[in-house]
Design an enzyme around this catalytic site. Structure first.
Site, PDB file in Angstrom:
ATOM      1  N   SER A   1       0.791  -1.227   0.000  1.00 47.53           N
ATOM      2  CA  SER A   1       0.000   0.000   0.000  1.00 47.53           C
ATOM      3  C   SER A   1       0.824   1.280   0.000  1.00 47.53           C
ATOM      4  CB  SER A   1      -0.962   0.007   1.185  1.00 47.53           C
ATOM      5  OG  SER A   1      -0.263  -0.210   2.385  1.00 47.53           O
TER       6      SER A   1
ATOM      7  N   HIS B   1      -5.581  -3.737  -2.462  1.00 46.08           N
ATOM      8  CA  HIS B   1      -5.340  -2.753  -3.525  1.00 46.08           C
ATOM      9  C   HIS B   1      -5.316  -3.377  -4.919  1.00 46.08           C
ATOM     10  CE1 HIS B   1      -4.536   0.618  -0.841  1.00 46.08           C
ATOM     11  NE2 HIS B   1      -4.008  -0.286  -0.040  1.00 46.08           N
TER      12      HIS B   1
ATOM     13  N   LYS C   1     -11.902   0.336  -1.359  1.00 46.03           N
ATOM     14  CA  LYS C   1     -10.968   0.980  -2.292  1.00 46.03           C
ATOM     15  C   LYS C   1     -11.594   0.973  -3.694  1.00 46.03           C
ATOM     16  CE  LYS C   1      -7.528  -0.250   1.054  1.00 46.03           C
ATOM     17  NZ  LYS C   1      -7.793   0.895   1.934  1.00 46.03           N
TER      18      LYS C   1
HETATM   19  C1  LIG Z   1      -3.154  -3.666   2.301  1.00 46.09           C
HETATM   20  C2  LIG Z   1      -4.315  -3.245   3.141  1.00 46.09           C
HETATM   21  N1  LIG Z   1      -4.954  -4.182   3.862  1.00 46.09           N
HETATM   22  C3  LIG Z   1      -6.011  -3.860   4.621  1.00 46.09           C
HETATM   23  C4  LIG Z   1      -6.495  -2.574   4.688  1.00 46.09           C
HETATM   24  C5  LIG Z   1      -7.661  -2.270   5.555  1.00 46.09           C
HETATM   25  O1  LIG Z   1      -8.824  -2.243   4.798  1.00 46.09           O
HETATM   26  P1  LIG Z   1     -10.067  -1.377   5.269  1.00 46.09           P
HETATM   27  O2  LIG Z   1      -9.784   0.035   4.911  1.00 46.09           O
HETATM   28  O3  LIG Z   1     -11.222  -1.980   4.550  1.00 46.09           O
HETATM   29  O4  LIG Z   1     -10.189  -1.559   6.757  1.00 46.09           O
HETATM   30  C6  LIG Z   1      -5.859  -1.578   3.919  1.00 46.09           C
HETATM   31  C7  LIG Z   1      -6.333  -0.180   3.873  1.00 46.09           C
HETATM   32  O5  LIG Z   1      -6.500   0.577   4.685  1.00 46.09           O
HETATM   33  C8  LIG Z   1      -4.744  -1.917   3.155  1.00 46.09           C
HETATM   34  O6  LIG Z   1      -4.090  -0.974   2.456  1.00 46.09           O
END
Ligand SMILES: Cc1ncc(COP(=O)(O)O)c(C=O)c1O
Length: 399
Positions: free
Chosen positions: A187, A215, A246
């Site tokens: 990310s 992502h 996302k």
């Molecule tokens: C790689 C990754 N996993 C998990 C999450 C968490 O997802 P969420 O925003 O749905 O809680 C995110 C983003 O915030 C992320 O970038």
């Protein structure tokens, strides 16, 4: 024991320490945040910070689906956690559509991606187990590992030799069970996990594999199924996680895999069991968004074209880029102070792109993380590149 007043002093010192290191964080009011151009504190800003990659968060069909659901009487909230009252038919339909789309036996909806990662890792692993995690994995993975109590082997970013060394070490120690966990797209770098090599090692050392496609779903592969599908190794991944927050432009997350694995999570994933179900109105929007994601080949093509152009132009201008292959395109500037100054200058010039600083990224690796949307206008992207170059010269980041 600390006196009550010590706490006030301690918190003040902690915040002061962060300010000295340019690590202060601010919450700000934004309007039209799901659009390519948003408004913040009276300024119009090109939004180059959004995870709304396909532009679906502002799609009229999603608002329409939510409105229709409310009219049908599904209600704004859920009555309880799913194991208490049960769930509306919409949720069952969504889970079967997700399983079909992911070509897996079953899928289970979670409150969000953070909770999905916490729930899966703490359900699969205990103190006698070991987990192997890329050093740049998302914070929710790190927190899930902490909660599980398993021995945590962090391997260097995308370094398969290091991963293999750790796997060997764990075997020598007689560890009970092993899980390898990785983001598919990282990310803060936008680069890809070497999933084929990870699958090879997982099979060689008898580990389970859990892949976070937060992502990549919606963005990568046919029908936006994600990286594992795109590489043809989805079946070798034991559990897949994807979020709706996302590219889907909504909220919530899913985990998919074999029927018995999902049944096991229903019995053990505490962040699934002990929390109220997502509101049915949200489920309706996710179902509509899934349709748009599946049909979104053209949007993905626009998006990837813009990303390629953006990367090439910034690289030619002399910025230090990561190995990004996705809409997450950071320029690494190094020091937090320079990065903060850069981000402030961008805002002055009408471009919203956040400074990412430690502890989110390693010390000395502070960066501006740009992210593109399919709905950005080409002219706006070109203009942003020009401004980024100009600020790069001003801040002496490029020559
Ligand atoms: C790689 C990754 N996993 C998990 C999450 C968490 O997802 P969420 O925003 O749905 O809680 C995110 C983003 O915030 C992320 O970038």
């Amino acid at each position: 024991m600390r006196a009550v007043n010590d706490w006030d002093q301690w918190i003040e010192e902690e915040l002061g320490r962060r300010a000295e290191q340019d690590l202060t964080r601010e919450l700000r009011v934004v309007t039209e945040s799901s659009q390519p151009v948003c408004r913040r504190e009276g300024k119009t800003l090109l939004n180059l910070s959004s995870n709304n990659y396909l532009g679906l968060a502002g799609h009229p069909q999603l608002a329409e689906a939510m409105g229709e659901a409310i009219e049908r009487g599904v209600g704004a909230g859920s009555p309880s956690s799913r194991l208490i009252v049960g769930h509306e038919e919409e949720t069952a339909l969504l889970e079967s559509e997700l399983a079909n789309w992911q070509k897996s036996e079953e899928a289970l909806v979670f409150g969000n991606g953070y909770m999905a990662n916490l729930g899966v890792l703490s359900a699969l692993l205990g103190r006698e187990d070991a987990v192997f995690s890329d050093r740049f994995n998302h914070a929710s993975i790190v927190d899930g590992i902490r909660l599980s109590g398993a021995t945590h082997y962090r391997y260097r970013h995308r370094d398969m030799d290091h991963l293999e060394n750790h796997l060997k070490k764990a075997d020598q120690k007689g560890i009970r069970r092993k899980v390898i966990v990785t983001d598919a797209v990282f990310s803060m770098d936008g680069d890809l996990a070497p999933l084929q090599e990870i699958v090879y090692l997982k099979e060689r050392y008898g580990a389970a594999l859990f892949v976070d496609e937060a992502h990549s779903v919606g963005v990568v592969g046919t029908q936006g199924r994600g990286l594992a599908h795109d590489l043809g190794i989805a079946e070798q991944v034991d559990l897949h996680m994807g979020t709706f927050s996302k590219a889907f432009g909504v909220y919530g997350a899913y985990v998919s895999g074999k029927r018995e694995w999902i049944r096991y999570l229903i019995h053990t994933a505490r962040s699934f069991i002990y929390t109220t179900a997502l509101p049915p109105v949200m489920i309706t929007a996710i179902r509509r968004s899934l349709q748009l994601v599946k049909q979104g080949a053209l949007l993905r093509q626009y998006l990837m074209g813009k990303c390629r152009y953006f990367r090439e132009e910034l690289s030619q201008a002399g910025f230090r880029l990561t190995d990004s292959m996705t809409p997450i395109i950071p320029i690494v500037l190094g020091e937090s102070s320079t990065t903060l100054q850069f981000s402030k200058r961008l805002v002055d010039c009408g471009v919203l792109a956040v400074a990412i600083r430690p502890p989110t990224v390693p010390k000395g690796e502070a960066r501006i993380r740009f992210s593109l949307m399919a709905s950005h206008r080409d002219g706006d992207v070109q203009e942003a590149i020009r401004k980024i170059g100009q600020i790069g010269h001003e801040c002496k980041v490029i020559t």
